[in-house]
Design a protein around this motif. Structure first.
Motif, PDB file in Angstrom:
ATOM      1  N   ASP A 141       0.821  -1.204   0.000  1.00 47.70           N
ATOM      2  CA  ASP A 141       0.000   0.000   0.000  1.00 47.70           C
ATOM      3  C   ASP A 141       0.860   1.261   0.000  1.00 47.70           C
ATOM      4  OD1 ASP A 141      -2.226  -1.637   0.047  1.00 47.70           O
ATOM      5  OD2 ASP A 141      -2.615  -1.358   2.193  1.00 47.70           O
ATOM      6  N   LEU A 142       1.903   1.283   0.821  1.00 48.17           N
ATOM      7  CA  LEU A 142       2.775   2.459   0.868  1.00 48.17           C
ATOM      8  C   LEU A 142       3.505   2.666  -0.459  1.00 48.17           C
ATOM      9  CD1 LEU A 142       4.425   2.397   4.423  1.00 48.17           C
ATOM     10  CD2 LEU A 142       2.698   3.975   3.553  1.00 48.17           C
ATOM     11  N   ALA A 143       4.005   1.603  -1.048  1.00 45.20           N
ATOM     12  CA  ALA A 143       4.727   1.716  -2.319  1.00 45.20           C
ATOM     13  C   ALA A 143       3.796   2.180  -3.437  1.00 45.20           C
ATOM     14  CB  ALA A 143       5.380   0.389  -2.681  1.00 45.20           C
ATOM     15  N   THR A 144       2.565   1.691  -3.436  1.00 44.51           N
ATOM     16  CA  THR A 144       1.586   2.119  -4.443  1.00 44.51           C
ATOM     17  C   THR A 144       1.259   3.595  -4.276  1.00 44.51           C
ATOM     18  OG1 THR A 144       0.667  -0.107  -4.587  1.00 44.51           O
ATOM     19  CG2 THR A 144      -0.730   1.688  -5.366  1.00 44.51           C
ATOM     20  N   GLU A 145       1.052   4.017  -3.043  1.00 44.72           N
ATOM     21  CA  GLU A 145       0.771   5.426  -2.766  1.00 44.72           C
ATOM     22  C   GLU A 145       1.953   6.301  -3.212  1.00 44.72           C
ATOM     23  OE1 GLU A 145       0.073   8.374   1.100  1.00 44.72           O
ATOM     24  OE2 GLU A 145      -0.087   6.205   1.382  1.00 44.72           O
ATOM     25  N   LEU A 146       3.163   5.854  -2.924  1.00 47.02           N
ATOM     26  CA  LEU A 146       4.353   6.602  -3.326  1.00 47.02           C
ATOM     27  C   LEU A 146       4.458   6.684  -4.847  1.00 47.02           C
ATOM     28  CD1 LEU A 146       6.937   8.090  -2.499  1.00 47.02           C
ATOM     29  CD2 LEU A 146       8.102   5.867  -2.562  1.00 47.02           C
ATOM     30  N   ALA A 147       4.210   5.574  -5.526  1.00 46.92           N
ATOM     31  CA  ALA A 147       4.296   5.552  -6.988  1.00 46.92           C
ATOM     32  C   ALA A 147       3.303   6.532  -7.603  1.00 46.92           C
ATOM     33  CB  ALA A 147       4.057   4.143  -7.515  1.00 46.92           C
ATOM     34  N   LYS A 148       2.111   6.630  -7.043  1.00 48.65           N
ATOM     35  CA  LYS A 148       1.114   7.573  -7.559  1.00 48.65           C
ATOM     36  C   LYS A 148       1.575   9.014  -7.357  1.00 48.65           C
ATOM     37  CE  LYS A 148      -2.571   4.313  -7.267  1.00 48.65           C
ATOM     38  NZ  LYS A 148      -3.937   4.135  -7.509  1.00 48.65           N
ATOM     39  N   LYS A 149       2.221   9.283  -6.232  1.00 48.48           N
ATOM     40  CA  LYS A 149       2.773  10.616  -6.000  1.00 48.48           C
ATOM     41  C   LYS A 149       3.904  10.914  -6.989  1.00 48.48           C
ATOM     42  CE  LYS A 149       1.811  11.433  -1.108  1.00 48.48           C
ATOM     43  NZ  LYS A 149       2.444  11.801   0.170  1.00 48.48           N
ATOM     44  N   ILE A 150       4.740   9.924  -7.228  1.00 45.95           N
ATOM     45  CA  ILE A 150       5.843  10.090  -8.183  1.00 45.95           C
ATOM     46  C   ILE A 150       5.293  10.350  -9.579  1.00 45.95           C
ATOM     47  CG2 ILE A 150       7.743   8.881  -9.346  1.00 45.95           C
ATOM     48  CD1 ILE A 150       8.211   7.444  -6.600  1.00 45.95           C
ATOM     49  N   ALA A 151       4.303   9.578  -9.993  1.00 43.24           N
ATOM     50  CA  ALA A 151       3.697   9.768 -11.316  1.00 43.24           C
ATOM     51  C   ALA A 151       3.127  11.171 -11.447  1.00 43.24           C
ATOM     52  CB  ALA A 151       2.616   8.718 -11.558  1.00 43.24           C
ATOM     53  N   ALA A 152       2.462  11.658 -10.414  1.00 43.47           N
ATOM     54  CA  ALA A 152       1.897  13.006 -10.443  1.00 43.47           C
ATOM     55  C   ALA A 152       3.008  14.050 -10.560  1.00 43.47           C
ATOM     56  CB  ALA A 152       1.052  13.257  -9.199  1.00 43.47           C
ATOM     57  N   THR A 153       4.081  13.865  -9.817  1.00 38.12           N
ATOM     58  CA  THR A 153       5.204  14.802  -9.877  1.00 38.12           C
ATOM     59  C   THR A 153       5.815  14.814 -11.270  1.00 38.12           C
ATOM     60  OG1 THR A 153       5.706  14.559  -7.537  1.00 38.12           O
ATOM     61  CG2 THR A 153       7.511  15.305  -8.946  1.00 38.12           C
ATOM     62  N   VAL A 154       6.045  13.640 -11.838  1.00 39.62           N
ATOM     63  CA  VAL A 154       6.665  13.554 -13.155  1.00 39.62           C
ATOM     64  C   VAL A 154       5.772  14.189 -14.219  1.00 39.62           C
ATOM     65  CG1 VAL A 154       7.438  11.973 -14.963  1.00 39.62           C
ATOM     66  CG2 VAL A 154       8.088  11.566 -12.586  1.00 39.62           C
ATOM     67  N   THR A 155       4.483  13.913 -14.166  1.00 38.02           N
ATOM     68  CA  THR A 155       3.594  14.464 -15.206  1.00 38.02           C
ATOM     69  C   THR A 155       3.357  15.959 -15.036  1.00 38.02           C
ATOM     70  OG1 THR A 155       1.642  13.747 -13.965  1.00 38.02           O
ATOM     71  CG2 THR A 155       2.438  12.288 -15.690  1.00 38.02           C
ATOM     72  N   GLN A 156       3.274  16.425 -13.792  1.00 31.88           N
ATOM     73  CA  GLN A 156       3.019  17.841 -13.558  1.00 31.88           C
ATOM     74  C   GLN A 156       4.255  18.702 -13.709  1.00 31.88           C
ATOM     75  OE1 GLN A 156       1.256  17.895  -9.659  1.00 31.88           O
ATOM     76  NE2 GLN A 156      -0.584  16.823 -10.334  1.00 31.88           N
ATOM     77  N   LYS A 157       5.417  18.147 -13.416  1.00 28.58           N
ATOM     78  CA  LYS A 157       6.655  18.940 -13.429  1.00 28.58           C
ATOM     79  C   LYS A 157       7.651  18.445 -14.451  1.00 28.58           C
ATOM     80  CE  LYS A 157       5.939  20.143  -8.637  1.00 28.58           C
ATOM     81  NZ  LYS A 157       6.457  20.158  -7.273  1.00 28.58           N
ATOM     82  N   GLY A 158       7.179  17.631 -15.386  1.00 31.23           N
ATOM     83  CA  GLY A 158       8.063  17.022 -16.376  1.00 31.23           C
ATOM     84  C   GLY A 158       8.866  18.016 -17.179  1.00 31.23           C
ATOM     85  N   GLU A 159       8.299  19.175 -17.470  1.00 33.73           N
ATOM     86  CA  GLU A 159       9.020  20.162 -18.275  1.00 33.73           C
ATOM     87  C   GLU A 159      10.219  20.742 -17.541  1.00 33.73           C
ATOM     88  OE1 GLU A 159       5.966  22.258 -15.935  1.00 33.73           O
ATOM     89  OE2 GLU A 159       5.815  20.589 -17.310  1.00 33.73           O
ATOM     90  N   THR A 160      10.244  20.637 -16.221  1.00 29.23           N
ATOM     91  CA  THR A 160      11.396  21.150 -15.468  1.00 29.23           C
ATOM     92  C   THR A 160      12.396  20.046 -15.117  1.00 29.23           C
ATOM     93  OG1 THR A 160      10.297  20.895 -13.320  1.00 29.23           O
ATOM     94  CG2 THR A 160      10.016  23.002 -14.452  1.00 29.23           C
ATOM     95  N   LEU A 161      12.072  18.823 -15.471  1.00 32.38           N
ATOM     96  CA  LEU A 161      12.997  17.722 -15.223  1.00 32.38           C
ATOM     97  C   LEU A 161      13.908  17.578 -16.424  1.00 32.38           C
ATOM     98  CD1 LEU A 161      10.584  15.146 -13.604  1.00 32.38           C
ATOM     99  CD2 LEU A 161      12.541  16.191 -12.505  1.00 32.38           C
TER     100      LEU A 161
END
Length: 161
Positions: A141-161
């Motif tokens: 459950d924790l790893a899934t929750e973390l992965a969803k946060k990571i996916a959101a960060t990558v998609t929302q801030k991808g242009e700055t990565l």
């Protein structure tokens, strides 16, 4: 095979006009550091679970872990929690990954904490994400929750990565 299917799905969505090429990013997930005795074996498990969850995201393409290990072995690079800008750039060049994910699993008092670093291989920009739960909480459950946060960060801030 799974990576090829995800890439094909991303191309189909791109062709359908639902995603643009700029929105699709390649992500490499490394084993998480887990040196504390109480969580010693959790780092690789968390990385596997995070990778599996991220691979289901249509806007992300994950680097196959076997290919990642092979590339790292050839270059004698090791990533588990600490990444320098130079190392991130080398790994990105070797694997085609635009984003690296690494982190740490540890216990603090009575909580299990997982911290992830989301690193741009071209910019060395780092974003962090964290999840925590009671020591008895499901690591899945924790790893899934973390992965969803990571996916959101990558998609929302991808242009700055």
């Amino acid at each position: 095979m799974k990576t090829k299917l995800i890439a094909l799905l991303a191309l189909v969505l791109l062709a359908a006009g639902r995603l643009t090429a700029e929105e699709i990013l390649t992500v490499a997930v490394f084993d998480f550091e887990s040196k504390d005795e109480a969580v010693r074996d959790l780092g690789p498990k968390v990385a596997t679970l995070v990778n599996a969850t991220l691979s289901a995201e249509p806007q992300l393409i994950t680097v196959e872990r076997a290919e990642l290990e092979k590339a790292l072995g050839e270059q004698e690079l090791s990533l588990s929690g600490t990444v320098s800008p130079d190392t991130a750039a080398k790994v990105g060049n070797l694997t085609g990954a635009k984003v690296l994910v690494t982190g740490r699993v540890f216990k603090a008092e009575k909580e299990l904490i997982i911290v992830a670093k989301v690193i741009g291989t071209e910019t060395s920009r780092v974003y962090g994400e964290m999840v925590k739960g009671a020591a008895a909480v499901s690591i899945t459950d924790l790893a899934t929750e973390l992965a969803k946060k990571i996916a959101a960060t990558v998609t929302q801030k991808g242009e700055t990565l």
